[in-house]
Design a protein around this motif. Structure first.
Motif, PDB file in Angstrom:
ATOM      1  N   TYR A 114       3.957  15.034  -0.563  1.00  0.00           N
ATOM      2  CA  TYR A 114       2.805  15.769  -0.369  1.00  0.00           C
ATOM      3  C   TYR A 114       2.217  15.608   1.156  1.00  0.00           C
ATOM      4  N   THR A 115       2.619  14.994   2.083  1.00  0.00           N
ATOM      5  CA  THR A 115       2.434  14.869   3.198  1.00  0.00           C
ATOM      6  C   THR A 115       3.277  15.722   4.265  1.00  0.00           C
ATOM      7  N   GLY A 116       4.339  16.310   3.361  1.00  0.00           N
ATOM      8  CA  GLY A 116       5.553  17.166   4.328  1.00  0.00           C
ATOM      9  C   GLY A 116       6.729  16.241   4.800  1.00  0.00           C
ATOM     10  N   ILE A 117       6.935  14.821   4.157  1.00  0.00           N
ATOM     11  CA  ILE A 117       7.998  14.346   4.533  1.00  0.00           C
ATOM     12  C   ILE A 117       9.116  14.681   3.035  1.00  0.00           C
ATOM     13  N   ASP A 118       9.879  15.490   3.431  1.00  0.00           N
ATOM     14  CA  ASP A 118      10.695  15.984   2.376  1.00  0.00           C
ATOM     15  C   ASP A 118      12.216  15.994   2.703  1.00  0.00           C
ATOM     16  N   GLY A 119      12.629  15.349   3.769  1.00  0.00           N
ATOM     17  CA  GLY A 119      14.062  14.991   4.251  1.00  0.00           C
ATOM     18  C   GLY A 119      14.655  13.956   3.337  1.00  0.00           C
ATOM     19  N   VAL A 120      15.707  14.239   2.636  1.00  0.00           N
ATOM     20  CA  VAL A 120      16.192  12.941   1.886  1.00  0.00           C
ATOM     21  C   VAL A 120      16.630  11.569   2.603  1.00  0.00           C
ATOM     22  N   SER A 121      16.977  11.843   4.024  1.00  0.00           N
ATOM     23  CA  SER A 121      17.233  10.590   4.756  1.00  0.00           C
ATOM     24  C   SER A 121      16.031   9.866   4.810  1.00  0.00           C
ATOM     25  N   ALA A 122      14.947  10.546   5.092  1.00  0.00           N
ATOM     26  CA  ALA A 122      13.674   9.921   5.381  1.00  0.00           C
ATOM     27  C   ALA A 122      13.139   9.379   4.286  1.00  0.00           C
ATOM     28  N   LEU A 123      13.058  10.053   2.895  1.00  0.00           N
ATOM     29  CA  LEU A 123      12.656   9.459   1.723  1.00  0.00           C
ATOM     30  C   LEU A 123      13.607   8.334   1.276  1.00  0.00           C
ATOM     31  N   ILE A 124      14.950   8.152   1.450  1.00  0.00           N
ATOM     32  CA  ILE A 124      15.727   7.082   1.216  1.00  0.00           C
ATOM     33  C   ILE A 124      15.142   5.849   1.979  1.00  0.00           C
ATOM     34  N   GLY A 125      14.784   6.001   3.178  1.00  0.00           N
ATOM     35  CA  GLY A 125      14.190   4.753   4.252  1.00  0.00           C
ATOM     36  C   GLY A 125      12.998   4.420   3.543  1.00  0.00           C
ATOM     37  N   ILE A 126      12.193   5.358   3.201  1.00  0.00           N
ATOM     38  CA  ILE A 126      10.748   5.020   2.702  1.00  0.00           C
ATOM     39  C   ILE A 126      10.769   4.276   1.420  1.00  0.00           C
ATOM     40  N   ALA A 127      11.617   4.856   0.619  1.00  0.00           N
ATOM     41  CA  ALA A 127      12.201   4.082  -0.797  1.00  0.00           C
ATOM     42  C   ALA A 127      12.554   2.708  -0.538  1.00  0.00           C
ATOM     43  N   GLY A 128      13.597   2.640   0.342  1.00  0.00           N
ATOM     44  CA  GLY A 128      14.082   1.281   0.604  1.00  0.00           C
ATOM     45  C   GLY A 128      13.200   0.167   1.191  1.00  0.00           C
ATOM     46  N   ALA A 129      12.036   0.701   2.238  1.00  0.00           N
ATOM     47  CA  ALA A 129      11.397  -0.428   2.435  1.00  0.00           C
ATOM     48  C   ALA A 129      10.350  -0.729   1.440  1.00  0.00           C
ATOM     49  N   ASN A 130       9.919   0.165   0.635  1.00  0.00           N
ATOM     50  CA  ASN A 130       9.011  -0.015  -0.436  1.00  0.00           C
ATOM     51  C   ASN A 130       9.577  -1.237  -1.329  1.00  0.00           C
ATOM     52  N   VAL A 131      10.956  -0.868  -1.767  1.00  0.00           N
ATOM     53  CA  VAL A 131      11.625  -1.762  -2.818  1.00  0.00           C
ATOM     54  C   VAL A 131      11.640  -3.187  -2.090  1.00  0.00           C
ATOM     55  N   ALA A 132      11.753  -3.349  -1.047  1.00  0.00           N
ATOM     56  CA  ALA A 132      11.880  -4.458  -0.173  1.00  0.00           C
ATOM     57  C   ALA A 132      10.593  -5.214  -0.139  1.00  0.00           C
ATOM     58  N   MET A 133       9.398  -4.471   0.023  1.00  0.00           N
ATOM     59  CA  MET A 133       8.036  -5.111  -0.195  1.00  0.00           C
ATOM     60  C   MET A 133       7.934  -5.698  -1.335  1.00  0.00           C
ATOM     61  N   ILE A 134       8.320  -4.868  -2.623  1.00  0.00           N
ATOM     62  CA  ILE A 134       8.005  -5.326  -3.903  1.00  0.00           C
ATOM     63  C   ILE A 134       8.952  -6.665  -4.208  1.00  0.00           C
ATOM     64  N   LEU A 135      10.090  -6.550  -3.788  1.00  0.00           N
ATOM     65  CA  LEU A 135      11.053  -7.829  -3.982  1.00  0.00           C
ATOM     66  C   LEU A 135      10.521  -9.201  -3.166  1.00  0.00           C
ATOM     67  N   PHE A 136       9.884  -8.870  -1.856  1.00  0.00           N
ATOM     68  CA  PHE A 136       9.406  -9.850  -1.278  1.00  0.00           C
ATOM     69  C   PHE A 136       8.107 -10.647  -2.078  1.00  0.00           C
ATOM     70  N   GLY A 137       7.545  -9.716  -2.945  1.00  0.00           N
ATOM     71  CA  GLY A 137       6.604 -10.291  -3.679  1.00  0.00           C
ATOM     72  C   GLY A 137       7.288 -11.235  -4.830  1.00  0.00           C
ATOM     73  N   TRP A 138       8.072 -10.771  -5.439  1.00  0.00           N
ATOM     74  CA  TRP A 138       8.852 -11.466  -6.170  1.00  0.00           C
ATOM     75  C   TRP A 138       9.285 -12.752  -5.801  1.00  0.00           C
ATOM     76  N   LEU A 139       9.942 -12.740  -4.424  1.00  0.00           N
ATOM     77  CA  LEU A 139      10.436 -14.047  -3.905  1.00  0.00           C
ATOM     78  C   LEU A 139       9.358 -14.901  -3.362  1.00  0.00           C
ATOM     79  N   GLN A 140       7.915 -14.389  -3.131  1.00  0.00           N
ATOM     80  CA  GLN A 140       6.811 -15.400  -3.178  1.00  0.00           C
ATOM     81  C   GLN A 140       6.374 -16.049  -4.207  1.00  0.00           C
ATOM     82  N   GLU A 141       6.582 -15.454  -5.626  1.00  0.00           N
ATOM     83  CA  GLU A 141       6.469 -16.274  -6.669  1.00  0.00           C
ATOM     84  C   GLU A 141       7.624 -17.504  -6.905  1.00  0.00           C
TER      85      GLU A 141
END
Length: 258
Positions: free
Chosen positions: A128-155
């Motif tokens: 929605y903010t204009g980031i539509d390049g597949v490479s950028a979206l892959i990077g965004i997805a990877g960083a967000n998944v890493a954030m979630i998995l760090f939450g798992w690791l915290q527990e």
């Protein structure tokens, strides 16, 4: 299942029955919303593009080429349905595993579901903010998944009966999770014109995402009622419903306004 004779605070039969009821209700509410979105959805979609190099470094890339379209209504329905499946399975087929995990101060189902649903939500706001390049979206997805998995690791790193608390996974997750927001915020600031509803979605999503982090921080800092792991789990359930519902309808309404 983790083997430990210690049980997370307030995770008893009464709280587990209550949490089962919450999960069943949330499953119904999420799937109901997913079906409503599918019924109301238009054919609005955002195109994902690619821009590949044409020569050695420094060579201007080709103009972005369309790869595929992301139908917004269907994407919104998917992350609502993912939440519904998670809540349904933890209340039925995987109830024993879920409850054993809670006694051990962890909920692996939560982190697995978030890694898919929350990442899809971030990708939608990026689109929605204009980031539509597949490479950028892959990077965004990877960083967000890493954030979630760090939450798992915290527990995982802080089982019941621990003598000390480590917050390293939490803070590492915050660093990883900040990257998508910096990229999205840059596009909002750098763009000549941004629709007001997109700014609203960005602010809402940012606040809701941080509310999940705050909930975990309060749990491991043992603040007030968050001394109870069962209370923290219920807070996650409420946040899941409120955040996903609010953001689903904001994103979906934005697709109708375009």
């Amino acid at each position: 299942m983790r083997t430990t004779d210690l049980t997370a605070t307030d995770v008893d039969e009464r709280s587990l029955r209550s949490l089962r009821g919450w999960n069943l209700v949330l499953a119904l509410l999420h799937i109901g919303q997913a079906l409503a979105v599918l019924v109301l959805a238009t054919d609005f979609a955002v195109t994902v593009t690619q821009s590949l190099p044409t020569g050695p470094p420094g060579t201007p890339p080709r103009s972005p080429e369309a790869l595929f379209d992301v139908p917004i209504g269907a994407a919104v329905a998917v992350f609502l349905a993912l939440a519904a499946v998670d809540h349904l399975l933890t209340a039925t087929a995987f109830r024993r595993t879920y409850e054993d995990d809670l006694r051990g101060g962890i909920n692996r189902f939560r982190w697995l579901e978030y890694s898919f649903s929350a990442t899809l939500m971030v990708i939608l706001i990026a689109l929605y903010t204009g980031i539509d390049g597949v490479s950028a979206l892959i990077g965004i997805a990877g960083a967000n998944v890493a954030m979630i998995l760090f939450g798992w690791l915290q527990e995982s790193a802080n089982p019941p009966g621990r003598s000390t608390v480590t917050m390293k996974p939490f803070w590492f997750g915050c660093i990883a999770g900040a990257a998508p927001w910096v990229a999205i915020a840059y596009n909002l600031v750098a763009a000549e014109q941004v629709p007001g509803f997109v700014v609203g979605i960005f602010v809402s999503l940012f606040l809701f995402f941080n509310s999940f982090a705050l909930n975990q921080w309060l749990q491991y800092r043992q603040v007030g009622r968050w001394r109870s792991y069962a209370f923290g789990e219920k807070a996650y359930l409420i946040l899941s419903l409120v955040a996903k519902s609010a953001l689903a309808w904001q994103i979906f309404a934005g697709s109708l306004a375009t």
